[in-house]
Design a protein around this motif. Structure first.
Motif, PDB file in Angstrom:
ATOM      1  N   PHE A  76       0.833  -1.191   0.000  1.00 56.45           N
ATOM      2  CA  PHE A  76       0.000   0.000   0.000  1.00 56.45           C
ATOM      3  C   PHE A  76       0.871   1.245   0.000  1.00 56.45           C
ATOM      4  CE2 PHE A  76      -2.880  -3.162   1.753  1.00 56.45           C
ATOM      5  CZ  PHE A  76      -4.002  -2.920   1.002  1.00 56.45           C
ATOM      6  N   GLU A 106      -1.579   7.935  -0.547  1.00 56.36           N
ATOM      7  CA  GLU A 106      -1.770   8.892  -1.640  1.00 56.36           C
ATOM      8  C   GLU A 106      -2.094  10.283  -1.132  1.00 56.36           C
ATOM      9  OE1 GLU A 106      -1.522   8.500  -5.080  1.00 56.36           O
ATOM     10  OE2 GLU A 106      -0.671   6.543  -4.660  1.00 56.36           O
ATOM     11  N   ARG A 153      -3.462   3.514  -1.787  1.00 56.86           N
ATOM     12  CA  ARG A 153      -3.546   2.828  -3.072  1.00 56.86           C
ATOM     13  C   ARG A 153      -2.931   1.445  -2.912  1.00 56.86           C
ATOM     14  NH1 ARG A 153      -4.396   4.343  -8.182  1.00 56.86           N
ATOM     15  NH2 ARG A 153      -4.145   6.550  -7.691  1.00 56.86           N
ATOM     16  N   ASP A 154      -3.670   0.421  -3.334  1.00 57.76           N
ATOM     17  CA  ASP A 154      -3.156  -0.943  -3.360  1.00 57.76           C
ATOM     18  C   ASP A 154      -2.297  -1.060  -4.617  1.00 57.76           C
ATOM     19  OD1 ASP A 154      -2.665  -3.662  -3.429  1.00 57.76           O
ATOM     20  OD2 ASP A 154      -4.721  -4.211  -2.910  1.00 57.76           O
ATOM     21  N   THR A 155      -1.001  -1.261  -4.440  1.00 59.47           N
ATOM     22  CA  THR A 155      -0.092  -1.279  -5.591  1.00 59.47           C
ATOM     23  C   THR A 155      -0.272  -2.529  -6.451  1.00 59.47           C
ATOM     24  OG1 THR A 155       1.643  -2.235  -4.202  1.00 59.47           O
ATOM     25  CG2 THR A 155       1.629   0.171  -4.480  1.00 59.47           C
ATOM     26  N   ASN A 160      -4.036  -1.513  -7.993  1.00 64.27           N
ATOM     27  CA  ASN A 160      -4.186  -0.099  -8.321  1.00 64.27           C
ATOM     28  C   ASN A 160      -5.529   0.461  -7.845  1.00 64.27           C
ATOM     29  OD1 ASN A 160      -2.938   2.202  -9.268  1.00 64.27           O
ATOM     30  ND2 ASN A 160      -3.914   2.073 -11.266  1.00 64.27           N
ATOM     31  N   GLN A 161      -6.097  -0.153  -6.811  1.00 68.80           N
ATOM     32  CA  GLN A 161      -7.388   0.267  -6.257  1.00 68.80           C
ATOM     33  C   GLN A 161      -7.157   1.248  -5.110  1.00 68.80           C
ATOM     34  OE1 GLN A 161      -9.666  -2.954  -4.643  1.00 68.80           O
ATOM     35  NE2 GLN A 161     -11.500  -1.714  -4.363  1.00 68.80           N
ATOM     36  N   LEU A 162      -7.987   2.288  -5.043  1.00 68.08           N
ATOM     37  CA  LEU A 162      -7.896   3.276  -3.975  1.00 68.08           C
ATOM     38  C   LEU A 162      -8.830   2.901  -2.829  1.00 68.08           C
ATOM     39  CD1 LEU A 162      -7.816   6.633  -5.953  1.00 68.08           C
ATOM     40  CD2 LEU A 162      -5.934   5.537  -4.757  1.00 68.08           C
ATOM     41  N   HIS A 163      -8.362   3.127  -1.611  1.00 66.60           N
ATOM     42  CA  HIS A 163      -9.158   2.871  -0.402  1.00 66.60           C
ATOM     43  C   HIS A 163      -9.223   4.168   0.391  1.00 66.60           C
ATOM     44  CE1 HIS A 163      -9.086  -1.505  -0.923  1.00 66.60           C
ATOM     45  NE2 HIS A 163      -7.832  -1.334  -1.324  1.00 66.60           N
TER      46      HIS A 163
END
Length: 165
Positions: A97, A100, A114-116, A119-122
């Motif tokens: 992670f 961001e 961001r989950d690398t 590429n999903q944002l939390h």
């Protein structure tokens, strides 16, 4: 003109006769005339009136347990299998992670991770959970995650001079 007067008078006579007939029928019901529709039958001396039918008794809800357990919209109507092993929370790899950004207001502190891998944002506020880790604090440019005795601190990556982001 004379014809219209005759028609009006004949309509008044018919309406009056109809009114008298309705009145007589109405008073006959009140006197218990059994021939009139809607009147209840009178009991003859020595006889009792029949009891009204009783509603059917419902079975107890426990008898419907099998119906409740079977899902309606499943082809086999069998419940889904229950996993035998408990699900263990995944470990967060610090490189998995990336922080961001953070947003601090008077009411809420929010961080965006961001989950690398995907590429999903939390979007996480203080107290939220992510993969078994709880967001313990959000500060300007940092986020602290905790799981039991473990603590993970992520910092916002700041671009160095000459590096455009």
């Amino acid at each position: 003109m004379m014809m219209a007067l005759r028609q009006t008078l004949s309509l008044l006579v018919v309406c009056g006769a109809l009114g008298v007939w309705v009145y007589l029928q109405w008073t006959a019901v009140g006197q218990g005339d059994p021939e009139v529709a809607g009147a209840e039958p009178q009991a003859v001396k020595g006889e009792s009136l029949p009891m009204p039918p009783q509603p059917p008794l419902m079975p107890p809800l426990s008898s419907y347990a099998e119906i409740v357990e079977r899902p309606l919209f499943n082809e086999t109507r069998r419940p889904p299998p229950v996993p035998e092993t408990p699900v263990v929370a995944a470990q967060i790899n610090p490189t998995q992670f990336r922080l961001e950004g953070t947003a601090l207001t008077a009411k809420q502190r929010v961080a965006v991770l961001r989950d690398t891998r995907t590429n999903q944002l939390h979007r996480l506020a203080e107290g939220d959970q992510l993969d078994g880790w709880q967001v313990s604090s959000v500060q300007a440019g940092t986020i602290a995650l905790s799981q039991g005795a473990q603590t993970l601190q992520l910092e916002l990556e700041r671009p160095t001079q000459g590096q455009n982001r």
